[in-house]
Design an enzyme around this catalytic site. Structure first.
Site, PDB file in Angstrom:
ATOM      1  CE  LYS A 136      24.768  -0.764  41.726  1.00 50.60           C
ATOM      2  NZ  LYS A 136      25.223  -0.299  43.046  1.00 50.60           N
ATOM      3  NE  ARG A 141      19.179   1.883  45.146  1.00 49.68           N
ATOM      4  CZ  ARG A 141      19.422   1.924  43.837  1.00 49.68           C
ATOM      5  NH1 ARG A 141      20.158   1.003  43.263  1.00 49.68           N
ATOM      6  NH2 ARG A 141      18.941   2.905  43.110  1.00 49.68           N
TER       7      ARG A 141
END
Ligand code: 8Y4
Length: 279
Positions: free
Chosen positions: A222, A256
């Site tokens: 991210k 995740r």
């Protein structure tokens, strides 16, 4: 907190951190209805992630990047259902990343074990679509909506606000009749948060999550990793593994990730440090 997560056909032990491998079902560049190729690719990728040590898979047919194109129910089902069918006997729980009640219903019927809703089960009908199943439910915090969430996100106290949102979300599920052992909460890294917000949440993860429900975190590749390392999304492996480990060390239950093998390595080394190694 319970020691197992009820996840459809499975009961997952929460004793050690679990790794959730990401399976994106990307659209064809030529949208001519011939989706076999992408299905086979996604199934093969899922099997490879299991081989690398994934404890569960998250299958997504709807892009949730800021500014991404909306996907219709029919298109999302065309992407996701064949992958659920192709991975049905893979041996690990299948999570479906969707906000749409129709996709939730069809996925559960097709054998999905978890619904991962970045919208926090707020679309009307979402809770009704999943309450009478045994599937796990991941309820995530997001401020605003994907299209606009990164336009100047603002909090008084980000830790308190995310914590309260998750507590209220879990209450909504419980009030609808969902048993506590099916619920997982997620602070939603990158969803309506600045880089500073994201690191404040990660640093104070135990305060954000409380100890009533297990936690799932998604940090992999991210922009919060890119902001600190200065690297593009395809070179964020080291940063992503460090962030996942920081989360695990603060009690995260499910990680995740895109890079399953490297994350599993990091968890194994950390476990050897903490638990020692058999002689
Ligand atoms: C590069 C690659 C840059 C991927 C950004 C991204 C979460 C999630 C996503 C999460 C849960 C993403 C579906 C965003 N993130 N579900 N989904 N938690 N539960 N961005 O953090 O991976 S998609």
């Amino acid at each position: 907190m319970q020691s197992f997560l009820q996840c459809g056909r499975f009961q997952l032990s929460l004793e050690r951190p679990l790794v959730m491998g990401i399976v994106n079902v990307t659209p064809d560049s030529f949208s001519d209805g011939n989706t076999h190729f992408r299905t086979d690719e996604a199934v093969a990728h899922g099997l490879r992630l299991i081989d690398e040590g994934a404890d569960l898979l998250d299958i997504g047919g709807e892009s949730t990047r800021p500014g991404a194109q909306a996907v219709t129910v029919d298109e999302e089902l065309r992407r996701v259902l064949p992958v659920i069918q192709g991975l049905a006997e893979c041996g690990v729980p299948l999570s479906i990343d969707t906000c749409k009640p129709e996709v939730m219903r069809a996925s559960v019927l097709a054998g999905a074990d978890m619904i991962n809703d970045i919208g926090g089960f707020t679309v009307p009908g979402a809770i009704d679509a999943v309450r009478d199943s045994a599937c796990g439910l991941c309820l995530m915090h997001m401020l605003g909506e994907p299209r606009t969430m990164q336009q100047d996100p603002d909090y008084g106290d980000v830790v308190a606000e995310v914590r309260d949102y998750l507590a209220n979300g879990a209450r909504r599920l419980r009030d609808a009749g969902v048993s506590a052992d099916r619920i997982v909460l997620d602070p939603g890294f990158g969803f309506g948060k600045t880089v500073a917000h994201n690191y404040a949440l990660l640093r104070q993860l135990p305060q954000v999550m409380g100890d009533e429900y297990p936690s799932l975190i998604g940090l992999s590749r991210k922009s919060m990793i890119g902001a600190v390392t200065g690297r593009p999304a395809d070179r964020r492996l080291g940063g992503s593994v460090a962030a996942a480990l920081a989360g695990a060390m603060r009690g995260a239950h499910i990680l995740r990730v895109h890079d399953v093998a490297d994350t599993v390595d990091a968890l194994r080394v950390w476990s050897a440090v903490e638990q020692g190694v058999r002689a």
